[in-house]
Scaffold this motif. Structure first.
Motif, PDB file in Angstrom:
ATOM      1  N   ASP A  47       0.766  -1.235   0.000  1.00 48.59           N
ATOM      2  CA  ASP A  47       0.000   0.000   0.000  1.00 48.59           C
ATOM      3  C   ASP A  47       0.798   1.286   0.000  1.00 48.59           C
ATOM      4  O   ASP A  47       0.236   2.361  -0.091  1.00 48.59           O
ATOM      5  N   TYR A  98       0.106   4.814  -1.941  1.00 44.69           N
ATOM      6  CA  TYR A  98      -1.308   5.078  -2.205  1.00 44.69           C
ATOM      7  C   TYR A  98      -1.910   5.719  -0.970  1.00 44.69           C
ATOM      8  O   TYR A  98      -1.490   5.427   0.145  1.00 44.69           O
ATOM      9  N   TYR A 150      -4.847  -1.054  -1.547  1.00 44.21           N
ATOM     10  CA  TYR A 150      -5.093  -1.489  -2.911  1.00 44.21           C
ATOM     11  C   TYR A 150      -5.317  -2.995  -2.988  1.00 44.21           C
ATOM     12  O   TYR A 150      -5.562  -3.552  -4.050  1.00 44.21           O
ATOM     13  N   SER A 151      -5.248  -3.647  -1.825  1.00 46.97           N
ATOM     14  CA  SER A 151      -5.287  -5.108  -1.818  1.00 46.97           C
ATOM     15  C   SER A 151      -6.599  -5.673  -2.382  1.00 46.97           C
ATOM     16  O   SER A 151      -6.578  -6.615  -3.178  1.00 46.97           O
ATOM     17  N   GLU A 196      -8.582  -4.311  -4.513  1.00 43.28           N
ATOM     18  CA  GLU A 196      -8.642  -4.063  -5.961  1.00 43.28           C
ATOM     19  C   GLU A 196      -7.906  -5.179  -6.707  1.00 43.28           C
ATOM     20  O   GLU A 196      -8.367  -5.659  -7.751  1.00 43.28           O
ATOM     21  N   GLU A 219     -13.269   3.125  -9.027  1.00 45.75           N
ATOM     22  CA  GLU A 219     -12.987   4.204  -8.072  1.00 45.75           C
ATOM     23  C   GLU A 219     -14.216   5.086  -7.938  1.00 45.75           C
ATOM     24  O   GLU A 219     -15.036   5.178  -8.850  1.00 45.75           O
TER      25      GLU A 219
END
Lengths: 155, 294
Positions: free
Chosen positions: B168, B171, B175-176, B178, B190
């Motif tokens: 991550d 960011y 984001y895991s 996603e 998003e």
């Protein structure tokens, strides 16, 4: 005693510019009138109105989302201050009934929500093992040794 | 891989289908789960705000239970992960707190050493080897679905403790999930104010249900603006706020566009071919619908 809450350092808050990014970032401040992190810092730290703030019902509206702290340009641990204030307020008897009931339930069952016969019925239908109750006697002792009986009657 | 499963309280009691999903996906991905008699985490929105020391001591007890078995912990709830990881952090960094907790736990034959990792389910599943395995064993790809994520505040804040440095960093949001959604064949979407709180604590702690739903409603509006087909969460409390929340908001706002909400474990288990009845998707207030024929 070594039991002070090391959640925040007062000196850190003297850096507060009262810029109100905390309040602007607070999702609760947008929907609940009277909840304002910037004002809590101002009154509790800078004006020294400790007793008044500890008596405010509004302090229990913090959702602990940490948005204030993440966005503070001085990296002040604002959520830490809120937790510190809530802890002291609870000791003085300022604790919502909903919270008190939840803490009592946890001391009695080891869980934060009430298990019902339905829980186990659905679990069986899904092929899951029945709920295993945690060791509540040990949990109650740990609570007592940590000092929770200052707030809750742990019997 | 063997890991101890920290289900928390809300999932086994209120949403056992999510626990079943976790067990199904673990089986499909060769992850061995060990059941430990953990207590409540306890919640960062609950006991921590009332009595910090009692919160820390009970959380440390949970960590010791996993440590006794030499296992890392996988969590299904952002609140549990937050409590356990922050406790691990505090006890590793703060001598005074460590000694305070040590004295209490020693009388119960427990000792905190700090050797275990606390992994939130999305972090575990977003590892490269697991993502590969998911793609290899996909039985029901979620092709064409636009899925948005809501991680829950405690998943990623405070960011210095909670964000995964490998996944991550760089960011502003994790984001895991996603990555997992992509591996399932769906399209991550998003939307505006993706970092906003679900608002649940306000209703649970202080009875301000209306105000708490106002916060959720704002986020639901942004999700609808992005025309999502479904929302993925990794916290049962956030799940309730968006699933039951949409049903409650719709009572007053009858034209509201609604979308189904899933715990990421449910989506992964479904896509890996789990028997749909076992996931108990019928317990959702917003029907899983045509996307997932429950």
């Amino acid at each position: 005693m070594g039991k002070a809450l090391d959640l925040f350092e007062k000196e850190e808050f003297y850096k507060c510019l009262q810029c109100a990014i905390c309040t602007g970032s607070c999702p609760v401040a947008r929907v609940v009138e009277g909840f304002n992190p910037r004002e809590i810092i101002l009154r509790y730290i800078l004006y020294g109105e400790e007793d008044e703030v500890l008596g405010m019902k509004e302090i229990w509206n913090c959702a602990t989302c940490h948005a204030c702290q993440e966005r503070c340009p001085h990296n002040i641990t604002i959520s830490g201050l809120l937790t510190h204030i809530q802890n002291l307020a609870a000791k003085k008897g300022n604790l919502p009934d909903t919270m008190k009931a939840a803490m009592t339930l946890m001391a009695e069952t080891g869980w934060s929500i009430q298990a019902t016969p339905r829980s186990d019925r659905v679990r069986t239908e899904l092929g899951l093992a029945p709920l295993k109750r945690p060791d509540t006697a040990e949990i109650r002792k740990i609570f007592k040794e940590a000092g929770l009986d200052e707030i809750l009657d742990l019997k | 891989m063997k890991i101890s499963l920290f289900t928390g309280c809300v999932i086994p009691i209120k949403y056992p289908g999510m626990e079943a999903a976790m067990r199904e996906l673990a089986r499909a991905l060769d992850i061995e789960l060990e059941d430990v008699k953990f207590g409540c985490c306890p919640a960062p929105t609950g006991l921590k705000t009332v009595h910090f020391d009692a919160w820390l001591a009970l959380a440390a007890r949970n960590l010791c239970l996993a440590e006794e078995k030499n296992l890392d912990i996988a969590t299904l709830c952002s609140g549990c992960a937050n409590t356990l990881r922050e406790t691990n952090h505090i006890l590793s960094m703060d001598e005074k707190k460590r000694l305070f907790v040590h004295d209490i736990l020693a009388s119960h034959g427990k000792e905190f050493k700090g050797s275990m990792k606390i992994l939130q389910l999305p972090e575990l599943l977003a590892r490269n080897d697991i993502l590969d395995l998911i793609q290899k064993r996909l039985k029901r790809p979620l092709t064409g679905m636009k899925i948005a994520t809501h991680y829950g505040c405690h998943y990623f804040r405070p960011s210095d403790i909670m964000l995964d440095e490998k996944l991550d960093l760089g960011y502003s949001l994790p984001y895991s999930m996603e990555l997992i959604i992509e591996a399932l064949g769906a399209e991550p979407v998003e939307y505006n104010r993706q970092d906003l709180c679900c608002g649940a604590a306000l209703g649970i702690n202080n009875g301000l249900t209306e105000e708490s739903l106002e916060i959720a409603a704002e986020k639901i509006n942004w999700m609808n603006e992005a025309e999502i087909d479904a929302l993925a969460v990794c916290c049962p409390t956030c799940f309730s706020q968006f699933d039951s929340g949409q049903a409650l908001i719709k009572r007053k706002k009858t034209g509201l566009r609604t979308f189904p909400v899933f715990h990421i474990a449910e989506l992964v288990a479904f896509a890996l071919g789990a028997e749909v009845e076992k996931l108990n998707l019928k317990s959702h207030k917003i029907p899983a619908g045509a996307l997932i024929n429950a």
